[in-house]
Design an enzyme around this catalytic site. Sequence first.
Site, PDB file in Angstrom:
ATOM      1  N   GLU A  90     -55.453  25.711  23.945  1.00  0.00           N
ATOM      2  CA  GLU A  90     -55.198  26.752  23.164  1.00  0.00           C
ATOM      3  C   GLU A  90     -55.508  27.899  23.668  1.00  0.00           C
ATOM      4  O   GLU A  90     -54.679  28.766  23.648  1.00  0.00           O
ATOM      5  CB  GLU A  90     -55.944  26.576  21.781  1.00  0.00           C
ATOM      6  CG  GLU A  90     -55.533  25.452  21.000  1.00  0.00           C
ATOM      7  CD  GLU A  90     -56.531  25.318  19.811  1.00  0.00           C
ATOM      8  OE1 GLU A  90     -55.844  25.481  18.816  1.00  0.00           O
ATOM      9  OE2 GLU A  90     -57.678  24.865  19.881  1.00  0.00           O
ATOM     10  N   LYS A 104     -51.745  29.077  10.956  1.00  0.00           N
ATOM     11  CA  LYS A 104     -51.955  28.657  12.410  1.00  0.00           C
ATOM     12  C   LYS A 104     -50.915  27.166  12.458  1.00  0.00           C
ATOM     13  O   LYS A 104     -51.267  25.979  12.416  1.00  0.00           O
ATOM     14  CB  LYS A 104     -53.181  28.218  12.739  1.00  0.00           C
ATOM     15  CG  LYS A 104     -53.398  27.804  14.229  1.00  0.00           C
ATOM     16  CD  LYS A 104     -54.927  27.434  14.724  1.00  0.00           C
ATOM     17  CE  LYS A 104     -54.973  27.117  15.923  1.00  0.00           C
ATOM     18  NZ  LYS A 104     -56.343  26.730  16.452  1.00  0.00           N
TER      19      LYS A 104
END
Length: 122
Positions: free
Chosen positions: A24, A101
């Site tokens: 990420e 997200k």
Amino acid sequence: MIRVDRVALRGLTARGHHGVFPEERAKGQTFVVDLVLGLDTRPAAADDDLTKTVHYGVVAEEVVAVVAGEPVDLIETLAERIAQKCLEHAAVREVEVVVHKPEAPITVPFDDVTITITRSRV
């Protein structure tokens, strides 16, 4: 009684490198932010004066800069940073922040992951 009007910004989108997993941080991903700013708009409306309200274009740019800025592990931390940035504007009394997200690293099908927080000067 304190009057609170609402100015909403929906779908502010930026690429950030937030998350607890190394991939990420390395790859980054898209985050989407919705805001509801609570303020008294009567002074601005009475005088048709931008300086007596919040300039939502400036707020939008600042929020995108927070998302694209320094990485954090948690979307909770990101939401808090966004809320504090919004409260720096004198006219803003409270703010609701929703951080989406949609590319979260989850192994099952899903549409979105969000956190919603509300912060105020009080």
